[in-house]
Design a protein around this motif. Structure first.
Motif, PDB file in Angstrom:
ATOM      1  N   VAL A   1       0.852  -1.187   0.000  1.00  0.00           N
ATOM      2  CA  VAL A   1       0.000   0.000   0.000  1.00  0.00           C
ATOM      3  C   VAL A   1       0.891   1.242   0.000  1.00  0.00           C
ATOM      4  O   VAL A   1       2.011   1.211   0.490  1.00  0.00           O
ATOM      5  CB  VAL A   1      -0.987   0.025   1.188  1.00  0.00           C
ATOM      6  N   THR A   2       0.372   2.315  -0.551  1.00  0.00           N
ATOM      7  CA  THR A   2       1.186   3.514  -0.725  1.00  0.00           C
ATOM      8  C   THR A   2       1.160   4.462   0.465  1.00  0.00           C
ATOM      9  O   THR A   2       1.915   5.426   0.484  1.00  0.00           O
ATOM     10  CB  THR A   2       0.733   4.288  -1.973  1.00  0.00           C
ATOM     11  N   LYS A   3       0.271   4.173   1.443  1.00  0.00           N
ATOM     12  CA  LYS A   3       0.217   5.058   2.609  1.00  0.00           C
ATOM     13  C   LYS A   3      -0.393   4.335   3.798  1.00  0.00           C
ATOM     14  O   LYS A   3      -0.827   3.185   3.688  1.00  0.00           O
ATOM     15  CB  LYS A   3      -0.556   6.329   2.285  1.00  0.00           C
ATOM     16  N   ASP A   4      -0.436   5.044   4.901  1.00  0.00           N
ATOM     17  CA  ASP A   4      -1.062   4.535   6.119  1.00  0.00           C
ATOM     18  C   ASP A   4      -2.560   4.821   6.049  1.00  0.00           C
ATOM     19  O   ASP A   4      -2.974   5.972   5.965  1.00  0.00           O
ATOM     20  CB  ASP A   4      -0.433   5.237   7.331  1.00  0.00           C
ATOM     21  N   TYR A   5      -3.349   3.769   6.062  1.00  0.00           N
ATOM     22  CA  TYR A   5      -4.807   3.892   6.007  1.00  0.00           C
ATOM     23  C   TYR A   5      -5.449   3.586   7.360  1.00  0.00           C
ATOM     24  O   TYR A   5      -6.637   3.290   7.428  1.00  0.00           O
ATOM     25  CB  TYR A   5      -5.374   2.921   4.964  1.00  0.00           C
ATOM     26  N   SER A   6      -4.690   3.646   8.434  1.00  0.00           N
ATOM     27  CA  SER A   6      -5.191   3.207   9.735  1.00  0.00           C
ATOM     28  C   SER A   6      -6.405   3.995  10.224  1.00  0.00           C
ATOM     29  O   SER A   6      -7.131   3.518  11.089  1.00  0.00           O
ATOM     30  CB  SER A   6      -4.080   3.243  10.783  1.00  0.00           C
ATOM     31  N   GLU A   7      -6.672   5.164   9.645  1.00  0.00           N
ATOM     32  CA  GLU A   7      -7.871   5.911  10.053  1.00  0.00           C
ATOM     33  C   GLU A   7      -9.140   5.104   9.790  1.00  0.00           C
ATOM     34  O   GLU A   7     -10.130   5.246  10.493  1.00  0.00           O
ATOM     35  CB  GLU A   7      -7.955   7.291   9.378  1.00  0.00           C
ATOM     36  N   TYR A   8      -9.109   4.235   8.800  1.00  0.00           N
ATOM     37  CA  TYR A   8     -10.268   3.383   8.531  1.00  0.00           C
ATOM     38  C   TYR A   8     -10.519   2.432   9.688  1.00  0.00           C
ATOM     39  O   TYR A   8     -11.650   2.237  10.125  1.00  0.00           O
ATOM     40  CB  TYR A   8     -10.105   2.592   7.245  1.00  0.00           C
ATOM     41  N   GLY A   9      -9.465   1.819  10.179  1.00  0.00           N
ATOM     42  CA  GLY A   9      -9.608   0.888  11.296  1.00  0.00           C
ATOM     43  C   GLY A   9     -10.021   1.582  12.571  1.00  0.00           C
ATOM     44  O   GLY A   9     -10.809   1.061  13.345  1.00  0.00           O
ATOM     45  N   LYS A  10      -9.511   2.781  12.796  1.00  0.00           N
ATOM     46  CA  LYS A  10      -9.875   3.544  13.992  1.00  0.00           C
ATOM     47  C   LYS A  10     -11.354   3.925  13.960  1.00  0.00           C
ATOM     48  O   LYS A  10     -12.010   3.994  14.988  1.00  0.00           O
ATOM     49  CB  LYS A  10      -8.984   4.767  14.121  1.00  0.00           C
ATOM     50  N   ALA A  11     -11.878   4.154  12.765  1.00  0.00           N
ATOM     51  CA  ALA A  11     -13.280   4.506  12.625  1.00  0.00           C
ATOM     52  C   ALA A  11     -14.173   3.279  12.762  1.00  0.00           C
ATOM     53  O   ALA A  11     -15.358   3.416  13.078  1.00  0.00           O
ATOM     54  CB  ALA A  11     -13.519   5.174  11.269  1.00  0.00           C
ATOM     55  N   CYS A  12     -13.624   2.112  12.537  1.00  0.00           N
ATOM     56  CA  CYS A  12     -14.408   0.871  12.496  1.00  0.00           C
ATOM     57  C   CYS A  12     -14.428   0.144  13.835  1.00  0.00           C
ATOM     58  O   CYS A  12     -15.443  -0.378  14.242  1.00  0.00           O
ATOM     59  CB  CYS A  12     -13.840  -0.039  11.412  1.00  0.00           C
ATOM     60  N   PHE A  13     -13.287   0.086  14.502  1.00  0.00           N
ATOM     61  CA  PHE A  13     -13.186  -0.738  15.710  1.00  0.00           C
ATOM     62  C   PHE A  13     -12.746   0.078  16.895  1.00  0.00           C
ATOM     63  O   PHE A  13     -11.857   0.811  16.921  1.00  0.00           O
ATOM     64  CB  PHE A  13     -12.207  -1.894  15.482  1.00  0.00           C
TER      65      PHE A  13
END
Length: 138
Positions: free
Chosen positions: A126-138
């Motif tokens: 992946v080209t970047k950190d997408y961790s905001e998705y996980g923080k919004a989900c769990f």
């Protein structure tokens, strides 16, 4: 090690397991189809409608697609697969997740990557950190 890529770019020999995170897979070969980490048929059809109408872009991905897919990832089946994936990573297995989308930034694989990243899992491909998705989900 978990890697995420377009299904056309996989060198299967590099991985212990390849998970095709798609709803439909005609010729799986050595890939394991994992529909639990793919969009529902309803969400996929919505994407196709937006794409065919020329309205698929980063904005529609963020506003329409992401919230629905994150909700889908909260299902028991999706959580089980994510837990299994995290455990395989902890065991040192080399796992590749793949789908057909050409652009990672507007694809569910970026959301799956973000969920894993938010759990402290390093994700290659992946080209970047997408961790905001996980923080919004769990």
């Amino acid at each position: 090690m978990i890697s995420i890529t377009n299904i056309r770019n996989i060198d299967i020999s590099k991985y212990d397991e390849v998970w095709a995170i798609v709803r439909s897979l005609k010729n799986p070969g050595r890939m394991q189809q994992v529909p639990e980490l793919s969009p529902s048929w309803a969400l996929f059809k919505r994407y196709l409608g937006l794409r065919d109408a020329g309205q698929w872009n980063t904005d529609t991905f963020q506003k329409i697609y992401v919230p629905v897919f994150l909700k889908e990832m909260q299902s028991i089946a999706a959580r089980r697969k994510l837990t299994e994936l995290i455990e395989l990573d902890r065991q040192g297995k080399r796992i590749c997740l793949a789908c057909f989308c050409p652009n990672e930034a507007t694809c569910h694989r970026s959301i799956v990557a973000g969920i894993l990243q938010s759990k402290g899992i390093a994700v290659n491909g992946v080209t970047k950190d997408y961790s905001e998705y996980g923080k919004a989900c769990f």
